[in-house]
Motif scaffolding. Structure first.
Motif, PDB file in Angstrom:
ATOM      1  N   UNK A 158      24.633  55.596  56.530  1.00  9.00           N
ATOM      2  CA  UNK A 158      23.681  56.659  56.191  1.00  9.00           C
ATOM      3  C   UNK A 158      23.965  57.907  57.030  1.00  9.00           C
ATOM      4  N   UNK A 159      24.230  57.730  58.320  1.00  2.84           N
ATOM      5  CA  UNK A 159      24.512  58.869  59.207  1.00  2.84           C
ATOM      6  C   UNK A 159      25.790  59.586  58.779  1.00  2.84           C
ATOM      7  N   UNK A 160      26.818  58.831  58.384  1.00  2.23           N
ATOM      8  CA  UNK A 160      28.071  59.443  57.925  1.00  2.23           C
ATOM      9  C   UNK A 160      27.822  60.240  56.652  1.00  2.23           C
ATOM     10  N   UNK A 161      27.004  59.695  55.757  1.00  2.00           N
ATOM     11  CA  UNK A 161      26.691  60.416  54.516  1.00  2.00           C
ATOM     12  C   UNK A 161      25.946  61.716  54.817  1.00  2.00           C
ATOM     13  N   UNK A 162      25.004  61.688  55.737  1.00  2.00           N
ATOM     14  CA  UNK A 162      24.265  62.897  56.113  1.00  2.00           C
ATOM     15  C   UNK A 162      25.203  63.926  56.753  1.00  2.00           C
TER      16      UNK A 162
ATOM     17  N   UNK B 118      28.289  68.938  56.378  1.00  8.29           N
ATOM     18  CA  UNK B 118      29.578  69.637  56.422  1.00  8.29           C
ATOM     19  C   UNK B 118      29.825  70.442  55.143  1.00  8.29           C
ATOM     20  N   UNK B 119      29.446  69.896  53.990  1.00 10.06           N
ATOM     21  CA  UNK B 119      29.591  70.656  52.749  1.00 10.06           C
ATOM     22  C   UNK B 119      28.688  71.888  52.756  1.00 10.06           C
ATOM     23  N   UNK B 120      27.458  71.725  53.221  1.00 10.36           N
ATOM     24  CA  UNK B 120      26.536  72.872  53.309  1.00 10.36           C
ATOM     25  C   UNK B 120      27.092  73.903  54.286  1.00 10.36           C
TER      26      UNK B 120
ATOM     27  N   UNK C 189      37.945  59.067  53.047  1.00  5.40           N
ATOM     28  CA  UNK C 189      37.697  57.751  53.649  1.00  5.40           C
ATOM     29  C   UNK C 189      36.224  57.624  54.042  1.00  5.40           C
ATOM     30  N   UNK C 190      35.664  58.692  54.610  1.00 11.22           N
ATOM     31  CA  UNK C 190      34.240  58.680  54.990  1.00 11.22           C
ATOM     32  C   UNK C 190      33.351  58.535  53.763  1.00 11.22           C
ATOM     33  N   UNK C 191      33.713  59.199  52.679  1.00  5.85           N
ATOM     34  CA  UNK C 191      32.928  59.117  51.440  1.00  5.85           C
ATOM     35  C   UNK C 191      32.977  57.704  50.870  1.00  5.85           C
ATOM     36  N   UNK C 192      34.162  57.090  50.864  1.00  8.75           N
ATOM     37  CA  UNK C 192      34.276  55.705  50.392  1.00  8.75           C
ATOM     38  C   UNK C 192      33.440  54.754  51.251  1.00  8.75           C
TER      39      UNK C 192
ATOM     40  N   UNK D  14      23.795  69.446  49.409  1.00 15.57           N
ATOM     41  CA  UNK D  14      22.356  69.166  49.277  1.00 15.57           C
ATOM     42  C   UNK D  14      22.149  67.825  48.588  1.00 15.57           C
ATOM     43  N   UNK D  15      22.960  67.526  47.575  1.00 13.74           N
ATOM     44  CA  UNK D  15      22.849  66.244  46.868  1.00 13.74           C
ATOM     45  C   UNK D  15      23.143  65.069  47.805  1.00 13.74           C
ATOM     46  N   UNK D  16      24.152  65.218  48.653  1.00 16.98           N
ATOM     47  CA  UNK D  16      24.444  64.148  49.620  1.00 16.98           C
ATOM     48  C   UNK D  16      23.278  63.978  50.598  1.00 16.98           C
ATOM     49  N   UNK D  17      22.718  65.080  51.050  1.00 17.96           N
ATOM     50  CA  UNK D  17      21.597  65.020  51.990  1.00 17.96           C
ATOM     51  C   UNK D  17      20.331  64.459  51.339  1.00 17.96           C
ATOM     52  N   UNK D  18      20.139  64.727  50.046  1.00 19.04           N
ATOM     53  CA  UNK D  18      18.946  64.244  49.342  1.00 19.04           C
ATOM     54  C   UNK D  18      18.965  62.727  49.171  1.00 19.04           C
ATOM     55  N   UNK D  19      20.156  62.131  49.181  1.00 24.38           N
ATOM     56  CA  UNK D  19      20.326  60.680  49.113  1.00 24.38           C
ATOM     57  C   UNK D  19      19.703  60.070  47.860  1.00 24.38           C
ATOM     58  N   UNK D  20      19.884  60.750  46.720  1.00 28.42           N
ATOM     59  CA  UNK D  20      19.474  60.180  45.444  1.00 28.42           C
ATOM     60  C   UNK D  20      20.701  60.145  44.538  1.00 28.42           C
TER      61      UNK D  20
END
Length: 194
Positions: free
Chosen positions: A12-16, A21-23, A128-131, A67-73
């Motif tokens: 979850x932390x890696x996804x956030x 980073x994208x933002x 790799x982080x995304x996977x 924003x989509x990655x941060x929203x976690x939906x």
């Protein structure tokens, strides 16, 4: 049991972090948008006017993805879109290398300079982080399409409002000047002053 919980929170932390980073990448490009526009134009694929628009669409898309990655939906769909985006960016960088470009790729604007090879390495780490985040437990909130669509268009609208393209702004003195495109193109080439 405890290691499973730690792994779940790490994912979850890696996804956030990826979302942030994208933002951050989008915001850094907006701050120095003129140079990013010229970078897009310097590939001589789009006209200058279309380069203004393409640069803003890329920034808006990165902002939306972050924003989509941060929203976690819609986790699996967003992860797939993130992977597709990173692969597309990487293929573009391979193209840049093949045509001899070694200048800053503007992944993070002018603030953090990456040449194409460094940026490909960065993208591989991001892939790799995304996977690693593929099966992060998502929030159960599922907004309806008529709520989701305006929210999804908001990052694009924001970019165009915050920094409207020069060719869409009616400057009173715009007709007084003409551009020598040959000199301009030489100026923005990788070996030029820019």
């Amino acid at each position: 049991m405890q290691s499973t919980v730690v792994l779940r929170y790490t994912k979850f932390a890696v996804k956030m972090l990826l979302g942030a980073l994208f933002v951050m990448s989008a915001l850094m490009k907006i701050i120095d948008i003129d140079k990013f526009e010229l970078y897009v134009y310097s590939f001589d694929i789009l006209s200058l006017g279309l380069s203004y628009i393409a640069a803003r669409l890329v920034i808006g898309f990165e902002l939306l993805l972050g924003i989509a990655l941060l929203a976690n939906i819609y986790n699996k769909s967003i992860i797939r879109l993130t992977l597709l985006t990173l692969v597309a960016f990487t293929l573009f960088l391979v193209y840049a290398i093949l045509i001899g470009r070694t200048d800053n790729c503007h992944c993070f604007g002018e603030f953090i300079a990456f040449d194409p090879i460094e940026s490909i390495i960065k993208n591989i780490v991001f892939i790799i982080s995304t996977l690693f985040c593929y099966n992060v437990k998502e929030y159960k909130f599922r907004p309806r399409w008529y709520i989701l669509l305006p929210v999804a268009l908001l990052p694009f609208a924001t970019v165009f409002i915050v920094s409207p393209p020069d060719n869409m702004v009616n400057y009173p003195t715009a007709t007084q000047y003409s551009i020598d495109e040959e000199v301009f193109n030489e100026y923005i080439q990788p070996d030029g002053p820019l």
